[in-house]
Design an enzyme around this catalytic site. Structure first.
Site, mmCIF file in Angstrom:
data_model
loop_
_atom_site.group_PDB
_atom_site.id
_atom_site.type_symbol
_atom_site.label_atom_id
_atom_site.label_comp_id
_atom_site.label_asym_id
_atom_site.label_seq_id
_atom_site.Cartn_x
_atom_site.Cartn_y
_atom_site.Cartn_z
ATOM 1 C CG LEU A 19 -1.945 -1.113 1.317
ATOM 2 C CD1 LEU A 19 -2.617 -1.106 2.680
ATOM 3 C CD2 LEU A 19 -2.971 -0.969 0.210
ATOM 4 N N GLY A 20 2.038 1.179 0.547
ATOM 5 C CA GLY A 20 2.900 2.354 0.613
ATOM 6 C C GLY A 20 4.169 2.032 1.372
ATOM 7 C CD GLN A 21 8.714 2.328 -0.896
ATOM 8 O OE1 GLN A 21 9.628 1.651 -0.415
ATOM 9 N NE2 GLN A 21 8.536 2.456 -2.196
ATOM 10 C CG PHE A 55 11.329 4.692 10.421
ATOM 11 C CD1 PHE A 55 12.706 4.651 10.537
ATOM 12 C CD2 PHE A 55 10.681 5.875 10.715
ATOM 13 C CE1 PHE A 55 13.419 5.758 10.953
ATOM 14 C CE2 PHE A 55 11.379 6.987 11.138
ATOM 15 C CZ PHE A 55 12.760 6.931 11.258
ATOM 16 N N GLY A 56 9.854 1.610 6.962
ATOM 17 C CA GLY A 56 9.254 0.356 6.574
ATOM 18 C C GLY A 56 8.235 0.478 5.462
ATOM 19 C CE LYS A 57 9.987 -1.656 0.637
ATOM 20 N NZ LYS A 57 10.462 -2.615 -0.399
ATOM 21 C CB VAL A 58 1.864 -0.091 4.941
ATOM 22 C CG1 VAL A 58 0.510 -0.572 5.452
ATOM 23 C CG2 VAL A 58 2.545 0.762 6.001
ATOM 24 C CG ASP A 70 3.894 12.781 13.728
ATOM 25 O OD1 ASP A 70 4.160 13.932 13.322
ATOM 26 O OD2 ASP A 70 4.144 11.761 13.067
#
Length: 419
Positions: free
Chosen positions: A92-94, A97-100, A218
């Site tokens: 779905l995205g990145q 700090f990582g990817k989803v 945030d």
């Protein structure tokens, strides 16, 4: 082996058990700062809950602090199955700090299921080599594992196996407020804007109502996720902090956050107040009024910061009409615009002592929502219909290149890893 986190410990309740030691990599243009040193990679985690000194079971505004976490512990193979082995077409995205990834689980047991069977979830796979990635993973589990409220995104489970760090969330099909608000040539209707910020305000008010407040730190449009009914839920608790204890007014911490949203007192001193969140909320109010992003280096000099640029206009009702998003003209009354300007100006007061509590903000926004009776709502209804036809991905949480002002662009975080 999968890992189970110990949320409670017999050690001193004055400590949080969060320890990260890192050097700082500085990056410009609002992108994330990260570190590459010192992450713990054992297969089990023994740490004290950040909530060890908060009374459990507190119920506030349809939310509660759970007496114990209710999270499913997954092994890595489970989540490989749920995401088709993390294939690119599931992503779905990145971010930094990582990817989803999109995944599938059984709706009742939350056990992994075949693609297309059960319910969709969002699975975040963090970069295990990043200390900040580990710190954010741990913070998300601690906070979202213990907090329950209709305006907070639901964390369903987690995995820590060898160096793998993953989080499993409910899927939010309508994306983020940011993904709708800044779309070019497709203005998001006012009725949905006000509905969404009221929901987000309720979530923030809940965090601030706990016996030991939680500072979100945030708050921004990209962290406000939307379910199928456009009900807002706060996501991404990677930077969240417990508020001050022992009658102190603030906590002192390393400066981290997102350009354009961070409160001035925090940027200047590292002093983080509960009402630092209120400032960020005011920035989002200004965004929904204007349709402009909080911070954009492509704008002319003096206009990069939306707050610095437009704060003087908010106290003049004639100028307020000029700064409102032209794409939603006719969807709100003059009274609504004036009242929105007033509460926004109050939220972005330079001195945190002069900002309202989020509970007050919720009440004011609900009042404003009730004021908005316009003669002809056909344009609003059509805009809602247009919005319902699209469900943009909302998990692209890395800053990208900014194009035209209404082009979607997620502001990146700044700051270093906290000790």
């Amino acid at each position: 082996m999968g890992a189970c986190i110990s949320f409670f410990s017999s050690s001193s309740p004055s400590k949080t058990g969060l320890h990260s030691h890192a050097t700082t990599n500085n990056h410009s243009n609002g992108t994330e700062f990260s570190s590459t040193t010192g992450a713990t990679t054992n297969s089990s985690v023994g740490q004290q809950s950040q909530f060890s000194d908060i009374s459990t079971g507190i119920i506030s505004d349809s939310g509660k602090l759970l007496e114990s976490p209710n999270l499913k512990v997954y092994n890595f193979l489970d989540l490989k199955t749920a995401t088709k082995n993390f294939k690119p077409d599931s992503m779905l995205g990145q971010g930094g700090f990582g990817k989803v990834y999109r995944g599938w689980v059984d709706a009742t047991t939350l056990a992994p299921s075949r693609v297309g069977s059960g319910m969709i979830v969002a699975i975040k796979r963090l970069n295990s080599e990043s200390v900040q990635g580990f710190a954010e993973w741990r913070s998300e589990v601690n906070f979202l594992g213990m907090l329950s409220h209709r305006n907070l995104v639901k964390l369903l489970g987690y995995c820590r196996e060898d160096k793998e760090l993953l989080l499993v969330y409910e899927f939010m099909p309508k994306g983020s407020l940011e993904s709708h608000l800044f779309r070019r040539n497709d203005p998001f209707p006012w009725d949905l804007r006000i509905k969404i910020v009221i929901g987000a305000a309720r979530g923030l008010a809940f965090l601030h109502s706990l016996q030991r407040e939680v500072i979100y730190r945030d708050f921004k449009a990209s962290n406000i996720l939307l379910d199928s009914n456009y009900d807002a839920k706060l996501s991404d608790f990677g930077l969240a902090k417990l508020g001050p204890a022992d009658e102190k007014s603030h906590v002192t911490t390393r400066i981290m956050g997102t350009y354009g949203y961070a409160a001035p007192e925090y940027m200047a001193t590292g002093h983080l107040y509960v009402k630092s969140d209120v400032f960020a909320f005011g920035v989002v109010l200004l965004e929904i009024m204007t349709g402009l992003t909080a911070h954009n280096t492509k704008r002319p000099r003096g206009q990069e910061s939306l707050v610095d640029w437009l704060r003087p206009e908010l106290s003049n009702k004639h100028r307020v009409k000029q700064i409102m998003d032209k794409g939603i003209k006719g969807q709100y009354t003059t009274k609504v615009a004036t009242e929105m300007a007033r509460i926004t100006l109050s939220c972005i007061e330079p001195d945190p002592k002069n900002r309202p509590h989020m509970k007050e903000v919720v009440e004011v926004l609900e009042h404003i929502q009730g004021l908005n009776v316009v003669p002809n709502r056909s344009s609003t209804k059509q805009a809602v219909a247009n919005s319902s036809r699209s469900s943009p991905h909302h998990y692209r949480y890395k800053a990208g290149a900014l194009g035209a002002e209404r082009k979607r662009a997620t502001p990146g975080r700044f700051g270093s890893v906290e000790k």
